[in-house]
Each structure stands twice: as structure tokens, then as C-alpha cells.
Design a protein around this motif. Structure first.
Motif, PDB file in Angstrom:
ATOM      1  N   ALA A 174      17.386  33.660  10.249  1.00 11.03           N
ATOM      2  CA  ALA A 174      17.740  32.776  11.356  1.00 11.03           C
ATOM      3  C   ALA A 174      16.512  32.012  11.831  1.00 11.03           C
ATOM      4  N   THR A 175      16.731  30.798  12.276  1.00 10.67           N
ATOM      5  CA  THR A 175      15.630  30.017  12.843  1.00 10.67           C
ATOM      6  C   THR A 175      15.424  30.453  14.293  1.00 10.67           C
ATOM      7  N   PRO A 176      14.252  30.193  14.845  1.00 10.06           N
ATOM      8  CA  PRO A 176      14.054  30.492  16.267  1.00 10.06           C
ATOM      9  C   PRO A 176      15.108  29.818  17.158  1.00 10.06           C
ATOM     10  N   SER A 177      15.510  28.606  16.833  1.00  9.73           N
ATOM     11  CA  SER A 177      16.530  27.912  17.635  1.00  9.73           C
ATOM     12  C   SER A 177      17.877  28.619  17.558  1.00  9.73           C
ATOM     13  N   LYS A 182      22.857  46.484  28.564  1.00 13.36           N
ATOM     14  CA  LYS A 182      23.433  45.651  27.509  1.00 13.36           C
ATOM     15  C   LYS A 182      22.315  45.336  26.520  1.00 13.36           C
ATOM     16  N   VAL A 183      22.545  45.608  25.237  1.00 18.07           N
ATOM     17  CA  VAL A 183      21.531  45.414  24.208  1.00 18.07           C
ATOM     18  C   VAL A 183      22.056  44.442  23.161  1.00 18.07           C
ATOM     19  N   LEU A 184      21.232  43.463  22.835  1.00 17.11           N
ATOM     20  CA  LEU A 184      21.544  42.505  21.783  1.00 17.11           C
ATOM     21  C   LEU A 184      20.507  42.689  20.682  1.00 17.11           C
ATOM     22  N   VAL A 185      20.949  43.134  19.505  1.00 16.29           N
ATOM     23  CA  VAL A 185      20.065  43.303  18.358  1.00 16.29           C
ATOM     24  C   VAL A 185      20.330  42.150  17.404  1.00 16.29           C
ATOM     25  N   LEU A 186      19.278  41.386  17.119  1.00 15.14           N
ATOM     26  CA  LEU A 186      19.406  40.220  16.241  1.00 15.14           C
ATOM     27  C   LEU A 186      18.492  40.369  15.046  1.00 15.14           C
ATOM     28  N   ASP A 187      19.025  40.143  13.873  1.00 14.54           N
ATOM     29  CA  ASP A 187      18.220  40.154  12.650  1.00 14.54           C
ATOM     30  C   ASP A 187      17.616  38.763  12.487  1.00 14.54           C
ATOM     31  N   SER A 188      16.312  38.699  12.529  1.00 18.67           N
ATOM     32  CA  SER A 188      15.611  37.416  12.455  1.00 18.67           C
ATOM     33  C   SER A 188      15.249  37.028  11.026  1.00 18.67           C
TER      34      SER A 188
END
Length: 168
Positions: A151-154, A142-148
Motif C-alpha cells: 500500500a502507498t502512504p496515501s 479499537k485497533v486497526l492493523v494495516l499491512d503496509s
């Protein structure tokens, strides 16, 4: 639920050697050192923590190998073969951003390794992480790709927490 945090290269003697020499050891040799450290790390730290019922969070693991060692010229097939017997993660989290923002962040915090000296690295890294997400998904990870980028670290942490698999 107890959480065990760890990092690769690990804090073991082999991991410390690998981290300290990653700017002078390149290609296949570095890939082999990273894999050797990973196998020892799994045996001596990750599996015992999992057997104790802990959730293990590892900063850097297979996804990082499939990107950083490829930036160093090591073929994907070699890396997959080298890591064929590792413990696969329940969830791989890949944080990304635009190449321009990555270059800006590197410039702000300073160069930490030789890859940061290459101005084309951020774009190549983003592309390789996208390919790596597909490779891991094909291996049933399972892969979660998040664009940072915005977005805040929280906010990122909350999204990751919402995606974590249920404890076994």
C-alpha cells in the motif's frame, strides 16, 4: 476539526533524555522512563489538546511500549501494570509488513536503534504487534492493523481516516 500531532518519547526534557539514551538504558529502567514520559505527556500535552477539542495523533504510544519493551525482555504484565492509569486511545493503528520487507526497509534507511542489530527482530516484532492488537482489543481499544507491504502512504492514510471515530 483541529489536529494536534505529537510523538513518544515526547519532545519534553524527559522524553528527549529517554530517546537519546534508549540505546544504553535497557529493560525495566527504560520501560519506567518511557512510562514516566507518557504520564507527563498525557498531563501536559495530550489532555490539554483534547480539552481544547483537538484530535490528537500520537506517533508511538502504548502499542509500541508493549512491543519494544518486550523485545527488551520486560514482561507484558509489568508493562500493563506500569501503564494502568494512562489515557487509552480511541484508536490504535498498527502498521505491519512481512519480516523480510521490514528487514529490507531497515537495511535501506539504516540502523536507527539497537534492536535493528538483531536479524530476528523483524519477525519477533511482527508477532508481538499481533499479540498487542489482541491485548488492546481486550482492553476495549479499537485497533486497526494495516499491512503496509503493498500500500502507498496515501492509501494507508485514507484507510486510517475512514476508521477514525467521530469527533465527540
Amino acid at each position: 476539526m483541529a489536529v494536534h500531532r505529537t510523538v513518544e518519547p515526547s519532545t519534553s526534557e524527559l522524553g528527549t533524555f529517554t530517546r537519546q539514551n534508549a540505546n544504553t538504558i535497557h529493560g525495566h529502567a527504560l520501560a519506567c522512563l518511557v512510562a514516566a514520559d507518557r504520564y507527563a505527556h498525557i498531563e501536559h500535552e495530550i489532555k490539554p489538546s483534547l480539552h481544547a477539542g483537538d484530535t490528537v495523533i500520537c506517533d508511538r504510544y502504548l502499542a509500541s511500549t508493549l512491543v519494544l519493551q518486550r523485545l527488551d525482555g520486560v514482561p507484558l504484565e509489568f508493562l500493563l501494570d506500569l501503564n494502568a492509569d494512562i489515557l487509552m486511545p480511541d484508536l490504535a493503528v498498527i502498521l505491519t509488513a512481512s519480516p523480510g520487507l521490514i528487514a529490507h526497509r531497515i537495511a535501506e534507511r539504516g540502523i536507527r536503534h539497537r534492536f535493528h542489530l538483531d536479524p530476528t527482530m523483524p519477525g519477533r516484532e511482527v508477532d508481538l504487534y499481533a499479540e498487542t492488537a489482541l491485548t488492546l482489543t481486550a482492553k476495549n481499544v479499537k485497533v486497526l492493523v494495516l499491512d503496509s507491504s503493498n500500500a502507498t502512504p496515501s492509501e494507508l492514510a485514507a484507510e486510517i481516516a475512514d476508521t477514525l471515530p467521530d469527533p465527540r
